[in-house]
Design an enzyme around this catalytic site. Sequence first.
Site, PDB file in Angstrom:
ATOM      1  CB  CYS A   1       4.080   7.943  -0.017  1.00 59.33           C
ATOM      2  SG  CYS A   1       4.293   7.488   1.707  1.00 59.33           S
TER       3      CYS A   1
ATOM      4  CB  ILE B   1      -4.334  16.637   0.052  1.00 57.07           C
ATOM      5  CG1 ILE B   1      -4.938  16.591   1.459  1.00 57.07           C
ATOM      6  CG2 ILE B   1      -4.741  17.900  -0.645  1.00 57.07           C
ATOM      7  CD1 ILE B   1      -4.479  17.695   2.426  1.00 57.07           C
TER       8      ILE B   1
ATOM      9  CE  LYS C   1       0.318   0.768   3.371  1.00 62.20           C
ATOM     10  NZ  LYS C   1       0.537   2.174   3.769  1.00 62.20           N
TER      11      LYS C   1
ATOM     12  CG  LEU D   1       4.336   3.828   0.885  1.00 56.98           C
ATOM     13  CD1 LEU D   1       4.968   4.451  -0.349  1.00 56.98           C
ATOM     14  CD2 LEU D   1       2.828   3.746   0.718  1.00 56.98           C
TER      15      LEU D   1
HETATM   16  C1  LIG Z   1      -1.849   5.178   8.224  1.00 59.45           C
HETATM   17  C2  LIG Z   1      -1.956   5.795   6.872  1.00 59.45           C
HETATM   18  C3  LIG Z   1      -1.456   5.130   5.750  1.00 59.45           C
HETATM   19  C4  LIG Z   1      -1.529   5.673   4.498  1.00 59.45           C
HETATM   20  N1  LIG Z   1      -1.053   4.983   3.418  1.00 59.45           N
HETATM   21  C5  LIG Z   1      -1.217   5.481   2.158  1.00 59.45           C
HETATM   22  C6  LIG Z   1      -0.844   4.722   1.008  1.00 59.45           C
HETATM   23  O1  LIG Z   1      -0.377   3.602   1.106  1.00 59.45           O
HETATM   24  N2  LIG Z   1      -0.999   5.289  -0.233  1.00 59.45           N
HETATM   25  C7  LIG Z   1      -1.536   6.541  -0.377  1.00 59.45           C
HETATM   26  O2  LIG Z   1      -1.666   7.013  -1.504  1.00 59.45           O
HETATM   27  N3  LIG Z   1      -1.933   7.271   0.694  1.00 59.45           N
HETATM   28  C8  LIG Z   1      -1.791   6.768   1.957  1.00 59.45           C
HETATM   29  N4  LIG Z   1      -2.223   7.510   3.051  1.00 59.45           N
HETATM   30  C9  LIG Z   1      -2.834   8.833   2.835  1.00 59.45           C
HETATM   31  C10 LIG Z   1      -4.370   8.753   2.832  1.00 59.45           C
HETATM   32  O3  LIG Z   1      -4.826   7.935   1.791  1.00 59.45           O
HETATM   33  C11 LIG Z   1      -5.005  10.139   2.702  1.00 59.45           C
HETATM   34  O4  LIG Z   1      -4.554  10.737   1.498  1.00 59.45           O
HETATM   35  C12 LIG Z   1      -4.659  11.069   3.856  1.00 59.45           C
HETATM   36  O5  LIG Z   1      -4.587  10.352   5.059  1.00 59.45           O
HETATM   37  C13 LIG Z   1      -5.634  12.227   4.025  1.00 59.45           C
HETATM   38  O6  LIG Z   1      -6.932  11.777   4.321  1.00 59.45           O
HETATM   39  P1  LIG Z   1      -7.518  11.647   5.829  1.00 59.45           P
HETATM   40  O7  LIG Z   1      -7.218  12.955   6.519  1.00 59.45           O
HETATM   41  O8  LIG Z   1      -8.969  11.391   5.664  1.00 59.45           O
HETATM   42  O9  LIG Z   1      -6.804  10.530   6.471  1.00 59.45           O
HETATM   43  C14 LIG Z   1      -2.139   6.947   4.333  1.00 59.45           C
HETATM   44  C15 LIG Z   1      -2.647   7.619   5.431  1.00 59.45           C
HETATM   45  C16 LIG Z   1      -2.589   7.062   6.696  1.00 59.45           C
HETATM   46  C17 LIG Z   1      -3.150   7.817   7.844  1.00 59.45           C
END
Ligand SMILES: Cc1cc2nc3c(=O)[nH]c(=O)nc-3n(C[C@H](O)[C@H](O)[C@H](O)COP(=O)(O)O)c2cc1C
Lengths: 300, 300, 262, 262
Positions: free
Chosen positions: A128, A189, A44, A72
């Site tokens: 973010c 992404i 995270k 965040l």
């Molecule tokens: C609940 C949640 C928290 C996230 N927190 C972060 C984060 O702290 N830093 C970051 O770079 N991306 C964060 N993301 C984005 C994910 O790392 C990822 O880029 C995005 O969800 C797309 O992938 P997915 O469709 O497989 O979830 C977060 C996504 C979700 C769903």
Amino acid sequence: MNMSVNIAGVEWKNPVTVASGTFGSGEEFSEYVDLNKLGAVTTKGVANVPWAGNPTPRVAEVYGGMMNAIGLQNPGIDLFCKRDIPFLKKYDTKIIVNVCGHAPEEYLAVVERLAEEPIDMMEINISCPNVNAGFLAFGQDARHVEELTAQIKKIAKQPVIMKLTPNVTDITEIAKGAEAGGADAVSLINTLTGMKIDINRKTFALANKTGGVSGPIVKPVAVRMVYQVAQAVKIPIIGMGGISCAEDAIEFILAGASAVSVGTANFHNPAVTMEVIDGIEAYMKKNGFESVKDMVGIVK
Amino acid sequence: MNMSVNIAGVEWKNPVTVASGTFGSGEEFSEYVDLNKLGAVTTKGVANVPWAGNPTPRVAEVYGGMMNAIGLQNPGIDLFCKRDIPFLKKYDTKIIVNVCGHAPEEYLAVVERLAEEPIDMMEINISCPNVNAGFLAFGQDARHVEELTAQIKKIAKQPVIMKLTPNVTDITEIAKGAEAGGADAVSLINTLTGMKIDINRKTFALANKTGGVSGPIVKPVAVRMVYQVAQAVKIPIIGMGGISCAEDAIEFILAGASAVSVGTANFHNPAVTMEVIDGIEAYMKKNGFESVKDMVGIVK
Amino acid sequence: MSEKKRENCTVVSQECIAAGIYSLWIQTEKIAADAKPGQFVSMYTKDKTKLLPRPISICEIDKEQGRLHLVYRVTGENTGTEEFSRLQPGDTLPVIGPLGNGFPVEKAEGKRVFLMGGGIGVPPILELAKEMNCAEKQIVVGYRDCHTFLREEFEAAGTLYISTEDGSVGTKGNVMDAIREKKLQADMIYACGPTPMLRAIKQYAEENNIECYISLEERMACGIGACLACVCKSREKDAHSNVNNKRICKDGPVFLSTEVEI
Amino acid sequence: MSEKKRENCTVVSQECIAAGIYSLWIQTEKIAADAKPGQFVSMYTKDKTKLLPRPISICEIDKEQGRLHLVYRVTGENTGTEEFSRLQPGDTLPVIGPLGNGFPVEKAEGKRVFLMGGGIGVPPILELAKEMNCAEKQIVVGYRDCHTFLREEFEAAGTLYISTEDGSVGTKGNVMDAIREKKLQADMIYACGPTPMLRAIKQYAEENNIECYISLEERMACGIGACLACVCKSREKDAHSNVNNKRICKDGPVFLSTEVEI
Ligand SMILES: Cc1cc2nc3c(=O)[nH]c(=O)nc-3n(C[C@H](O)[C@H](O)[C@H](O)COP(=O)(O)O)c2cc1C
Ligand SMILES: Cc1cc2nc3c(=O)[nH]c(=O)nc-3n(C[C@H](O)[C@H](O)[C@H](O)COP(=O)(O)OP(=O)(O)OC[C@H]3O[C@@H](n4cnc5c(N)ncnc54)[C@H](O)[C@@H]3O)c2cc1C
Ligand SMILES: Cc1cc2nc3c(=O)[nH]c(=O)nc-3n(C[C@H](O)[C@H](O)[C@H](O)COP(=O)(O)OP(=O)(O)OC[C@H]3O[C@@H](n4cnc5c(N)ncnc54)[C@H](O)[C@@H]3O)c2cc1C
Ligand SMILES: Cc1cc2nc3c(=O)[nH]c(=O)nc-3n(C[C@H](O)[C@H](O)[C@H](O)COP(=O)(O)O)c2cc1C
Ligand code: FES
Ligand code: FES
């Protein structure tokens, strides 16, 4: 058959990591997943000081995916180094620390602090969309991205992955900015900015109004962007966005990703990463691929 | 209860039209839908001369939606005026002609040709991502949009709707460009650019490689953009992107759309527009709304 | 006006008739009454993530009972056709149809005819064979191997010739090989099957100056002629498109072989 | 390491026990063995468009047979809970659990206790009541109207007081009204229910210096403490978050009332 991949000089035992923010720092998921089997664990996002995050509701379900506006929340780099890195060091996997900040100084403070830590890579979240700061547009401007990357590279002791937002007109411009700034890799992404309205309560589903869309519904956009970036830069790409099974992961690899991250799918099945890894191996066997790198970007 | 809406001086009997390109010019769907019941019919994009479109496969199914790269095949404005407008004039509904082109002159030729035709509005597609021309980025630049809008407004005899692409960093900039150029309304979103790879055949699902993503999966992004544009401009908004039922349509209206278009859902159920119209009426009754305009943009 | 609709048809019976090939009878309100051989229906899945129609040709029409026979192949795991294969009698299935133009069966009158089907293009040939009134009804169908299907039905409808790729039944090779081997002759051809097969038949027909109708396939989105997804190249400028494109779902799926380029 | 997993549980029985309220027993491999009152499970739908878990509290635990009792409300049309309500014996259901901390049942020993539940917060109170060993077990549950549920089970487990909003059963009003009307006293409170009810109980407990545990609700994504979706404000800086946020799924759902702000 060789499942390992080399991302900017770091050898992962397989091309599968988890998407930042969907896996905590691995501890909670370690009850469900053998962390030793992952190519890497991506943590995270962590900032120089603790962040409280957004008010709740912070998540909402949407058709085929979800929206989040966690904001965040994180315990700050000090507690993170004391608690989370030692936890992950117990496992035979690579450690990628995701870094966030409101301003260059904040990123740099974290990167500097990480220099002496036993981590393998760092991923810089410049994308973010949930933090209400003037800095929001940062990851949406190629020049700013180049500058920040260069500043980080000056002090970073580990390879630097710049994590790109999809909420831009031309993702290749941003990726080229990261490359020009000296990034060792890019990941993409991050979430697509979305909104959900509860028509019965006549209000936003998230306290923050907008949130980041993730899950299977973003995959077509994510694959397109990975493909475009693969044509535009020479540094390796970590692909993500909606990966829920091995077939999805392979789609990203054929499009040009050297490794992949599984995010939202972990919420649906905490052990999904294990299935993704096994499924990639089965596909390679069936299709006669000797090594993961022989699959990367072969669809052109 | 008043279902009618006034969009830039044109009175629709209800706020529901169809998304350009998903309904032909209405003829094929007239076997399934009573066109008299629609607020308006929006036609497939038409250019100054016939266009042959892209090679096949032109469509692919994706999780919760589809991708298309039709490439704006169209019979050209002459045949269109001779055949399609007279067909639509037989019905008691408004006619919105969607206009496409590779360059300003091509748009202007169509707009000029339409001046003497009995149509109610025109929608300018500056966003179709499928045409491989240098002109592609046109709808992604606010200044260009303002200029083209101004040129069109100079000769248009009917209200002009500028149709915006979601593939931009900041949709409000583009909407403001359209407004500054004199647009009477904006419509959004067009398709999100995506890609699908067939991992067994190891090739792209579409001959064009990329295609426009539509259907339920784009709704969160579309609602967000409609909301943002509603805060940024004063002209009315026609909202679309994944509307498959009345609840979806209402979400767009509460976010700030004065009217809505149903697109991909027509392929799943050709009579879905009738259900959307009835469902909006039922919601208004249940929630005590006297008029559609009382719902527009009330979630802020 | 708006007299057609998506019908929620009831499954009458379903059976697996060869490896991965399913035979489905559905009860329709109106579709069977209007249907002609060579037309198709659009079938919809219940999986909410799969929104596009699955076009499936009509294999047999029972006008009396208002029923349609559909024969289809399951194309893989997690596909719409796999979902269909789990349908049980009494289940419902959303269907639109009949769609497309169908074969011009009346043109066969008094002629020596080839009715040619290959692979999953075999089923639509059956209703055509049943309705056809011609001088010589030569049914030539090709399968991959000994897993043939609808054989008895074809035998009842005309003179049957079979080819199999592995030679396990009839002529070894494809339907063209069967014609050559058996030295068959025709003044008229109707065909449905994979593109390479249709290409060979089209060439044969043109070389021998035989009137020939072929049924084509393409990815579809609307299935009713509105979206322009499913086009093929036409020799002449098409009256609807005003370019050299014909819509397979609406102007086809059956075309005079000389009309189209494949 | 990695000893927990998403179990595909089998439905033992399901019954509608009040308007929109369903009582479900599932057979688990391991979840029932580990479960405690006040913990919850995450249930997953089969609808591929609904990916997030539905957190549902554990209502009863049958350790011997390895079964869990879950009681839930269908929240509307096209919801995950509506899908669950159609489950039949023998059907399977993906479940993760037990999750969260649960009620500290042992702290009740020798005390006069209120076990308070409101609305769909009533069910988790049942297992708590059954396992509790205390001096005076006063179960106070509130319903909207005469459509009460689990009454006999509660009567068997302790002294039952009921409130209904419309006064059709027991005290008219909420659980606090019932306490006042019956002049009940306690040294210890356990409660689960809607936030306004918990807020009133928390205030009452603090004013009267009574140790009070409340079970909270929030939207969840992971259900296991990793995503930080489900936080509530905590009075002290939380050791895990390093800010004033506690995770309801992991640090809760049960909190000492003085720990959290609601
Ligand atoms: C609940 C949640 C928290 C996230 N927190 C972060 C984060 O702290 N830093 C970051 O770079 N991306 C964060 N993301 C984005 C994910 O790392 C990822 O880029 C995005 O969800 C797309 O992938 P997915 O469709 O497989 O979830 C977060 C996504 C979700 C769903
Ligand atoms: C006019 C016409 C008649 C047909 N008749 C028959 C028949 O009688 N029996 C039979 O088994 N098959 C027939 N097909 C092919 C059949 O439509 C596809 O096999 C089927 O749509 C595949 O769907 P799926 O759910 O198995 O695959 P999926 O992979 O889930 O399909 C994904 C999408 O691609 C489309 N698609 C995939 N393959 C094809 C294809 N070959 N042609 C058109 N669309 C495709 C699907 O319709 C769907 O929209 C016909 C096709 C056409 C165009
Ligand atoms: C710790 C905990 C224990 C619970 N125990 C019970 C119980 O024993 N019985 C019961 O009937 N209900 C219980 N709930 C509430 C229950 O989780 C929701 O009613 C349910 O998730 C709604 O899902 P749905 O499919 O009906 O609605 P949908 O509208 O389809 O849900 C959409 C999304 O929102 C979430 N959501 C909707 N409402 C709530 C809510 N109130 N709390 C948390 N998430 C929500 C869903 O989980 C899902 O992710 C509990 C909630 C929590 C947090
Ligand atoms: C097959 C297809 C063809 C389209 N053709 C056009 C077009 O000609 N002009 C245009 O402005 N938009 C076109 N669009 C975009 C739609 O009008 C609409 O903006 C988009 O599909 C989002 O709405 P939906 O999710 O309801 O389909 C097309 C979309 C599809 C699916
Ligand atoms: S599928 Fe739409 S025109 Fe043929
Ligand atoms: S739901 Fe993820 S931390 Fe609680």
